[in-house]
Design an enzyme around this catalytic site. Structure first.
Site, PDB file in Angstrom:
ATOM      1  N   ARG A 168     -35.413  -7.644   7.119  1.00 39.37           N
ATOM      2  CA  ARG A 168     -36.708  -6.685   7.099  1.00 39.37           C
ATOM      3  C   ARG A 168     -36.007  -5.417   7.714  1.00 39.37           C
ATOM      4  NH1 ARG A 168     -37.871  -9.841   3.805  1.00 39.37           N
ATOM      5  NH2 ARG A 168     -39.828 -10.462   3.245  1.00 39.37           N
ATOM      6  N   SER A 242     -47.123  -8.482   4.195  1.00 36.99           N
ATOM      7  CA  SER A 242     -46.968  -9.131   5.596  1.00 36.99           C
ATOM      8  C   SER A 242     -47.123  -7.892   6.621  1.00 36.99           C
ATOM      9  CB  SER A 242     -45.598  -9.844   5.689  1.00 36.99           C
ATOM     10  OG  SER A 242     -45.648 -10.747   4.850  1.00 36.99           O
ATOM     11  N   GLU A 338     -44.471  -5.225  10.580  1.00 46.86           N
ATOM     12  CA  GLU A 338     -43.318  -4.817   9.632  1.00 46.86           C
ATOM     13  C   GLU A 338     -43.492  -3.208   8.881  1.00 46.86           C
ATOM     14  OE1 GLU A 338     -43.019  -6.238   5.233  1.00 46.86           O
ATOM     15  OE2 GLU A 338     -42.220  -7.931   6.170  1.00 46.86           O
TER      16      GLU A 338
HETATM   17  N1  EPU Z   1     -49.121 -20.216   7.135  1.00 48.63           N
HETATM   18  C1  EPU Z   1     -50.156 -20.665   7.692  1.00 48.63           C
HETATM   19  N2  EPU Z   1     -51.426 -19.956   7.740  1.00 48.63           N
HETATM   20  C2  EPU Z   1     -51.204 -18.820   7.016  1.00 48.63           C
HETATM   21  C3  EPU Z   1     -50.149 -18.229   6.533  1.00 48.63           C
HETATM   22  C4  EPU Z   1     -49.025 -18.878   6.614  1.00 48.63           C
HETATM   23  O1  EPU Z   1     -50.372 -21.802   8.248  1.00 48.63           O
HETATM   24  O2  EPU Z   1     -52.407 -17.880   7.165  1.00 48.63           O
HETATM   25  C5  EPU Z   1     -47.831 -21.040   6.911  1.00 48.63           C
HETATM   26  C6  EPU Z   1     -47.472 -21.430   5.460  1.00 48.63           C
HETATM   27  O3  EPU Z   1     -48.298 -22.685   5.155  1.00 48.63           O
HETATM   28  C7  EPU Z   1     -45.993 -21.537   5.366  1.00 48.63           C
HETATM   29  C8  EPU Z   1     -45.737 -20.799   6.634  1.00 48.63           C
HETATM   30  O4  EPU Z   1     -46.771 -20.215   7.352  1.00 48.63           O
HETATM   31  O5  EPU Z   1     -45.778 -22.967   5.994  1.00 48.63           O
HETATM   32  C9  EPU Z   1     -44.782 -19.347   5.802  1.00 48.63           C
HETATM   33  O6  EPU Z   1     -45.849 -18.814   5.001  1.00 48.63           O
HETATM   34  P1  EPU Z   1     -45.412 -18.202   3.650  1.00 48.63           P
HETATM   35  O7  EPU Z   1     -44.417 -19.219   2.838  1.00 48.63           O
HETATM   36  O8  EPU Z   1     -46.751 -17.662   2.840  1.00 48.63           O
HETATM   37  O9  EPU Z   1     -44.366 -17.023   3.774  1.00 48.63           O
HETATM   38  P2  EPU Z   1     -44.254 -15.992   5.141  1.00 48.63           P
HETATM   39  O10 EPU Z   1     -43.660 -16.243   6.055  1.00 48.63           O
HETATM   40  O11 EPU Z   1     -45.890 -15.606   5.454  1.00 48.63           O
HETATM   41  C10 EPU Z   1     -42.549 -14.421   4.095  1.00 48.63           C
HETATM   42  C11 EPU Z   1     -42.491 -13.104   3.813  1.00 48.63           C
HETATM   43  C12 EPU Z   1     -43.017 -12.475   2.430  1.00 48.63           C
HETATM   44  C13 EPU Z   1     -42.412 -13.555   1.473  1.00 48.63           C
HETATM   45  C14 EPU Z   1     -42.690 -14.745   1.785  1.00 48.63           C
HETATM   46  C15 EPU Z   1     -42.246 -15.561   0.736  1.00 48.63           C
HETATM   47  C16 EPU Z   1     -42.193 -11.925   5.843  1.00 48.63           C
HETATM   48  C17 EPU Z   1     -42.646 -11.023   7.066  1.00 48.63           C
HETATM   49  N3  EPU Z   1     -42.927 -12.153   5.108  1.00 48.63           N
HETATM   50  O12 EPU Z   1     -44.090 -14.711   4.458  1.00 48.63           O
HETATM   51  O13 EPU Z   1     -43.067 -11.185   2.286  1.00 48.63           O
HETATM   52  O14 EPU Z   1     -43.255 -13.020   0.123  1.00 48.63           O
HETATM   53  O15 EPU Z   1     -42.127 -15.166   3.148  1.00 48.63           O
HETATM   54  O16 EPU Z   1     -40.671 -15.603   0.759  1.00 48.63           O
HETATM   55  O17 EPU Z   1     -40.809 -12.190   6.031  1.00 48.63           O
HETATM   56  C18 EPU Z   1     -43.708  -8.963   2.819  1.00 48.63           C
HETATM   57  O18 EPU Z   1     -42.747  -8.903   3.519  1.00 48.63           O
HETATM   58  O19 EPU Z   1     -44.494  -8.029   2.742  1.00 48.63           O
HETATM   59  C19 EPU Z   1     -43.917 -10.347   2.223  1.00 48.63           C
HETATM   60  C20 EPU Z   1     -45.148 -10.452   1.541  1.00 48.63           C
END
Ligand code: EPU
Length: 342
Positions: A168, A242, A338
């Site tokens: 990012r 995010s 972010e």
């Molecule tokens: N989780 C929770 N509670 C929540 C949210 C997440 O327990 O409220 C847990 C999920 O169950 C999972 C882990 O946290 O085990 C990670 O969550 P998720 O796979 O949804 O991905 P993320 O880390 O929240 C990142 C990117 C997203 C991208 C997704 C999928 C960043 C900051 N965000 O999100 O990117 O779509 O992975 O690859 O790296 C963005 O940058 O705007 C964005 C949406």
């Protein structure tokens, strides 16, 4: 031939940021050609002003009026410019929508971007924060880009190394912030196409449907379904995706946190560090679905902050700080926003 520049004053930026925050641009110029960007550089008044480049406004938190000259990027165009043995090269205007471009590529049998479907924003903004999702980052599909230097007015072409992409982040968020305008992006889509399916939620779709060898269109549809199920549509609920980056910690720090919170979601990185799921930590602190004023934490994904209607940038920042404090208090980790906060 030069088209005259249309210089607007006091333009509301509310329609141009996906969080729907109120703010005015002191000066705003819409650019649809590279020549217009150069005209701004050579303009007797605008040439000296600070510049702020506005793409889709999907990674932006506006807490005040913007006094800099806002350059609203509207350069269009999509073209397959080269077919190599190992890749297709497509050239896209910086003002094109990212998601429409992913779709356009699929419609023209140019697969490779499908994991990054539905990411809001423009093509010119994609390199700035090296967007990514479901196992692919922008830098994995990048060939080169053209940008106009805002000091000299010269066009420069930057390679992958020169853009200094990382999680990012890129040179456009640091050294070149406000100093250059990305006008065209060339993407490199590897041939033959191979699916990227390692991500947990994609694997879940494969198991559920029994489709073991999905094509690019299938992955595109799955990614759209996954995102629609847990990320709010900015057309309905203002948000900037995010809100925090997933923090990266050393193995020792990670072990320490696991000792106290064995459930914490963490991913090992290639360099021996660990990425922690910020959404999980915010959720664990009880923030999911909570609000401060009209700014809230989305109830299906705690990493996303939303505008419940009429929120100000200050309310969003107050909420973000409160979240940062509770995550720091419990985990000793400082979350970094972010989006760009103005
Ligand atoms: N989780 C929770 N509670 C929540 C949210 C997440 O327990 O409220 C847990 C999920 O169950 C999972 C882990 O946290 O085990 C990670 O969550 P998720 O796979 O949804 O991905 P993320 O880390 O929240 C990142 C990117 C997203 C991208 C997704 C999928 C960043 C900051 N965000 O999100 O990117 O779509 O992975 O690859 O790296 C963005 O940058 O705007 C964005 C949406």
């Amino acid at each position: 031939m030069h088209q005259p520049l249309d210089v607007e004053r006091g333009t509301s930026l509310r329609p141009y940021n996906t969080f729907g925050l109120p703010s005015q641009a002191h000066t705003l110029v819409r650019v649809s050609t590279e020549a217009q960007v150069r005209q701004i550089v050579n303009h007797p008044e605008l040439g000296h002003a600070r510049k702020f480049i506005l793409g889709g406004g999907s990674n932006l938190i506006l807490t005040q009026d913007v006094m800099a000259c806002v350059i609203k990027m509207e350069i269009k165009g999509r073209e397959l410019i080269e077919t190599r043995d190992d890749a297709w090269i497509v050239e896209i205007g910086a003002g094109e929508s990212w998601h429409d471009t992913v779709q356009w590529c699929l419609d023209h049998d140019l697969p490779g971007l499908e994991n990054m479907a539905l990411i809001p924003g423009t093509v010119g903004a994609a390199p700035v924060q090296n967007i990514g999702a479901y196992g692919i980052e922008f830098k994995d599909r990048f060939e080169s880009l053209d940008a106009v230097d805002l000091i000299t007015g010269r066009m420069v072409t930057l390679t992958r190394e020169q853009c200094r992409f990382s999680y990012r982040d890129s040179i456009f968020k640091n050294l070149l912030a406000g100093k250059s305008v990305i006008t065209k992006v060339r993407l490199r889509l590897p041939r033959p196409w191979q699916p990227v399916t390692g991500y947990l939620e994609i694997e879940r779709k494969m198991n559920e449907t029994g489709i073991a060898a999905p094509d690019a269109r299938q992955i595109f549809n799955w990614v759209c379904e996954i995102r629609r199920a847990k990320l709010p549509d900015p057309a309905q609920i203002g948000n900037a995706g995010s809100f925090f980056k997933n923090p990266v910690v050393t193995e020792e720090q990670c072990r320490d946190i696991i000792g106290r919170d064995p459930e914490i979601v963490h991913y090992p990185m290639a360099d021996g560090t660990y990425k922690l799921a910020a959404g999980w930590m915010i959720d664990a602190c009880g923030w999911k679905g909570k609000s401060i004023g009209r700014a809230g934490v989305y109830d299906k994904q705690a990493l996303v902050l939303v505008n419940h209607g009429g929120a100000s940038g200050a309310e969003v920042v107050t909420l973000a700080r409160a979240i940062q404090e509770s995550v720091y208090g419990r985990f000793g980790i400082r979350l970094e926003p972010e989006p760009v906060v103005i």
